[in-house]
Write a protein that holds these residues in place. Sequence first.
Motif, PDB file in Angstrom:
ATOM      1  N   LEU A  86      64.045  34.141 -72.059  1.00  0.00           N
ATOM      2  CA  LEU A  86      63.282  32.677 -71.545  1.00  0.00           C
ATOM      3  C   LEU A  86      62.677  33.239 -70.189  1.00  0.00           C
ATOM      4  N   TYR A  87      61.560  33.315 -70.290  1.00  0.00           N
ATOM      5  CA  TYR A  87      60.861  33.611 -68.968  1.00  0.00           C
ATOM      6  C   TYR A  87      60.514  32.434 -68.075  1.00  0.00           C
ATOM      7  N   LEU A  88      60.923  32.390 -66.828  1.00  0.00           N
ATOM      8  CA  LEU A  88      60.644  31.141 -65.938  1.00  0.00           C
ATOM      9  C   LEU A  88      59.846  31.603 -65.050  1.00  0.00           C
ATOM     10  N   CYS A  89      58.832  30.699 -64.546  1.00  0.00           N
ATOM     11  CA  CYS A  89      58.303  30.875 -63.022  1.00  0.00           C
ATOM     12  C   CYS A  89      58.669  29.771 -62.339  1.00  0.00           C
ATOM     13  N   ALA A  90      58.862  30.127 -61.036  1.00  0.00           N
ATOM     14  CA  ALA A  90      59.074  29.012 -60.013  1.00  0.00           C
ATOM     15  C   ALA A  90      58.186  29.454 -58.853  1.00  0.00           C
ATOM     16  N   GLY A  91      57.653  28.285 -58.341  1.00  0.00           N
ATOM     17  CA  GLY A  91      56.726  28.620 -57.060  1.00  0.00           C
ATOM     18  C   GLY A  91      57.243  27.736 -55.759  1.00  0.00           C
ATOM     19  N   ARG A  92      57.119  28.427 -54.780  1.00  0.00           N
ATOM     20  CA  ARG A  92      57.824  27.887 -53.694  1.00  0.00           C
ATOM     21  C   ARG A  92      56.602  27.112 -52.790  1.00  0.00           C
ATOM     22  N   ASP A  93      57.041  25.696 -52.717  1.00  0.00           N
ATOM     23  CA  ASP A  93      56.012  24.868 -51.812  1.00  0.00           C
ATOM     24  C   ASP A  93      55.891  25.275 -50.499  1.00  0.00           C
ATOM     25  N   GLY A  94      54.794  25.604 -49.919  1.00  0.00           N
ATOM     26  CA  GLY A  94      54.561  25.976 -48.612  1.00  0.00           C
ATOM     27  C   GLY A  94      55.160  25.255 -47.368  1.00  0.00           C
ATOM     28  N   ASN A  95      55.071  23.948 -47.731  1.00  0.00           N
ATOM     29  CA  ASN A  95      55.501  22.908 -46.786  1.00  0.00           C
ATOM     30  C   ASN A  95      56.933  22.574 -46.823  1.00  0.00           C
ATOM     31  N   ASN A  96      57.320  22.121 -47.889  1.00  0.00           N
ATOM     32  CA  ASN A  96      59.057  21.812 -47.715  1.00  0.00           C
ATOM     33  C   ASN A  96      59.859  22.768 -48.311  1.00  0.00           C
ATOM     34  N   ARG A  97      59.332  23.982 -48.841  1.00  0.00           N
ATOM     35  CA  ARG A  97      60.126  25.169 -49.107  1.00  0.00           C
ATOM     36  C   ARG A  97      60.582  25.039 -50.569  1.00  0.00           C
ATOM     37  N   LYS A  98      60.546  23.659 -51.152  1.00  0.00           N
ATOM     38  CA  LYS A  98      61.287  23.554 -52.300  1.00  0.00           C
ATOM     39  C   LYS A  98      60.658  24.464 -53.403  1.00  0.00           C
ATOM     40  N   LEU A  99      61.622  24.832 -54.375  1.00  0.00           N
ATOM     41  CA  LEU A  99      61.218  25.701 -55.650  1.00  0.00           C
ATOM     42  C   LEU A  99      60.610  24.703 -56.755  1.00  0.00           C
ATOM     43  N   ILE A 100      59.801  24.952 -57.189  1.00  0.00           N
ATOM     44  CA  ILE A 100      59.317  24.221 -58.343  1.00  0.00           C
ATOM     45  C   ILE A 100      59.174  25.096 -59.707  1.00  0.00           C
ATOM     46  N   TRP A 101      59.883  24.593 -60.808  1.00  0.00           N
ATOM     47  CA  TRP A 101      60.244  25.586 -61.702  1.00  0.00           C
ATOM     48  C   TRP A 101      59.349  25.083 -62.951  1.00  0.00           C
ATOM     49  N   GLY A 102      58.853  25.936 -63.715  1.00  0.00           N
ATOM     50  CA  GLY A 102      58.002  25.978 -64.920  1.00  0.00           C
ATOM     51  C   GLY A 102      59.139  25.429 -65.989  1.00  0.00           C
ATOM     52  N   LEU A 103      58.662  25.115 -67.240  1.00  0.00           N
ATOM     53  CA  LEU A 103      59.423  24.872 -68.368  1.00  0.00           C
ATOM     54  C   LEU A 103      59.985  25.971 -69.114  1.00  0.00           C
ATOM     55  N   GLY A 104      59.099  27.001 -68.807  1.00  0.00           N
ATOM     56  CA  GLY A 104      59.414  28.368 -69.365  1.00  0.00           C
ATOM     57  C   GLY A 104      58.942  28.949 -70.862  1.00  0.00           C
ATOM     58  N   THR A 105      58.756  30.169 -70.995  1.00  0.00           N
ATOM     59  CA  THR A 105      58.506  30.636 -72.205  1.00  0.00           C
ATOM     60  C   THR A 105      59.627  31.412 -72.924  1.00  0.00           C
ATOM     61  N   SER A 106      59.934  30.914 -74.021  1.00  0.00           N
ATOM     62  CA  SER A 106      60.886  31.659 -74.994  1.00  0.00           C
ATOM     63  C   SER A 106      60.313  32.625 -75.597  1.00  0.00           C
ATOM     64  N   LEU A 107      60.613  33.972 -75.399  1.00  0.00           N
ATOM     65  CA  LEU A 107      60.045  34.819 -75.958  1.00  0.00           C
ATOM     66  C   LEU A 107      61.197  35.622 -77.199  1.00  0.00           C
ATOM     67  N   ALA A 108      60.663  35.846 -78.330  1.00  0.00           N
ATOM     68  CA  ALA A 108      61.523  36.591 -79.323  1.00  0.00           C
ATOM     69  C   ALA A 108      60.798  37.941 -79.680  1.00  0.00           C
ATOM     70  N   VAL A 109      61.260  39.098 -79.492  1.00  0.00           N
ATOM     71  CA  VAL A 109      60.783  40.349 -79.958  1.00  0.00           C
ATOM     72  C   VAL A 109      61.472  40.977 -81.380  1.00  0.00           C
ATOM     73  N   ASN A 110      60.953  40.824 -82.227  1.00  0.00           N
ATOM     74  CA  ASN A 110      61.657  41.444 -83.482  1.00  0.00           C
ATOM     75  C   ASN A 110      61.491  42.769 -83.705  1.00  0.00           C
ATOM     76  N   PRO A 111      62.649  43.513 -84.083  1.00  0.00           N
ATOM     77  CA  PRO A 111      62.540  44.858 -84.409  1.00  0.00           C
ATOM     78  C   PRO A 111      61.932  45.356 -85.639  1.00  0.00           C
TER      79      PRO A 111
ATOM     80  N   LYS B  40      65.836  21.266 -73.572  1.00  0.00           N
ATOM     81  CA  LYS B  40      64.288  21.766 -73.538  1.00  0.00           C
ATOM     82  C   LYS B  40      64.127  22.954 -72.704  1.00  0.00           C
ATOM     83  N   LYS B  41      65.186  23.429 -71.891  1.00  0.00           N
ATOM     84  CA  LYS B  41      65.614  24.429 -70.884  1.00  0.00           C
ATOM     85  C   LYS B  41      64.794  24.106 -69.634  1.00  0.00           C
ATOM     86  N   PHE B  42      64.503  22.943 -69.183  1.00  0.00           N
ATOM     87  CA  PHE B  42      64.043  22.870 -67.765  1.00  0.00           C
ATOM     88  C   PHE B  42      65.069  22.601 -66.936  1.00  0.00           C
ATOM     89  N   LEU B  43      64.760  23.532 -65.881  1.00  0.00           N
ATOM     90  CA  LEU B  43      66.055  23.710 -64.850  1.00  0.00           C
ATOM     91  C   LEU B  43      65.759  22.353 -63.763  1.00  0.00           C
TER      92      LEU B  43
END
Lengths: 111, 113
Positions: A86-111, B40-43
């Motif tokens: 699961l790949y998650l991005c998280a952005g840092r708010d420049g004002n309050n420094r809080k970390l805002i998380w994305g919902l994620g991308t679930s990646l499956a790589v099949n052999p 749903k994997k939301f943190l």
Amino acid sequence: TQLLEQSPQFLSIQEGENLTVYCNSSSVFSSLQWYRQEPGEGPVLLVTVVTGGEVKKLKRLTFQFGDARKDSSLHITAAQPGDTGLYLCAGRDGNNRKLIWGLGTSLAVNP
Amino acid sequence: DTAVSQTPKYLVTQMGNDKSIKCEQNLGHDTMYWYKQDSKKFLKIMFSYNNKELIINETVPNRFSPKSPDKAHLNLHINSLELGDSAVYFCASSQEWEAGELFFGEGSRLTVL
């Protein structure tokens, strides 16, 4: 309310293929982080991007921060089964420094 | 040594019970966090502690109470468990408050029956 949208939500590909994952927002962030979470584990930081337009490479992974610091992308070249997770991005708010998380991308790589 | 460790890894309990999850970090970090990851994997951030002081308390029911006996520990106590509390709870730490990299524990999967 700040939101980080990630797309696609799910991705299933064959080993050797290339892929790009997107992280978008209407808000400006002072920095943006990408994490990878494997099943049964906690997220682990892959990279932090700070400057608009910045590109960082981590072996086969290329990360880019948008010029306006509102969006980011992750490109994987020649994906391998070990990239599965699961790949998650998280952005840092420049004002309050809080970390805002994305919902994620679930990646499956099949052999 | 594991940088951020939390116990138990799995917890199955009945509605109405009270339970605790423990977390310890050996990184010497100043700030520790509790996150809830739903199906749903939301943190979602629940709490953060900086030098024993509660910094963030998002809209979390007061049935949840963080307790930090010292800078290296941040435990989560949950009273009167409800079905909706079922989730994976992650402890994390960072060197400074709301800055830099977060180091996560392996997670504690809570199932309320």
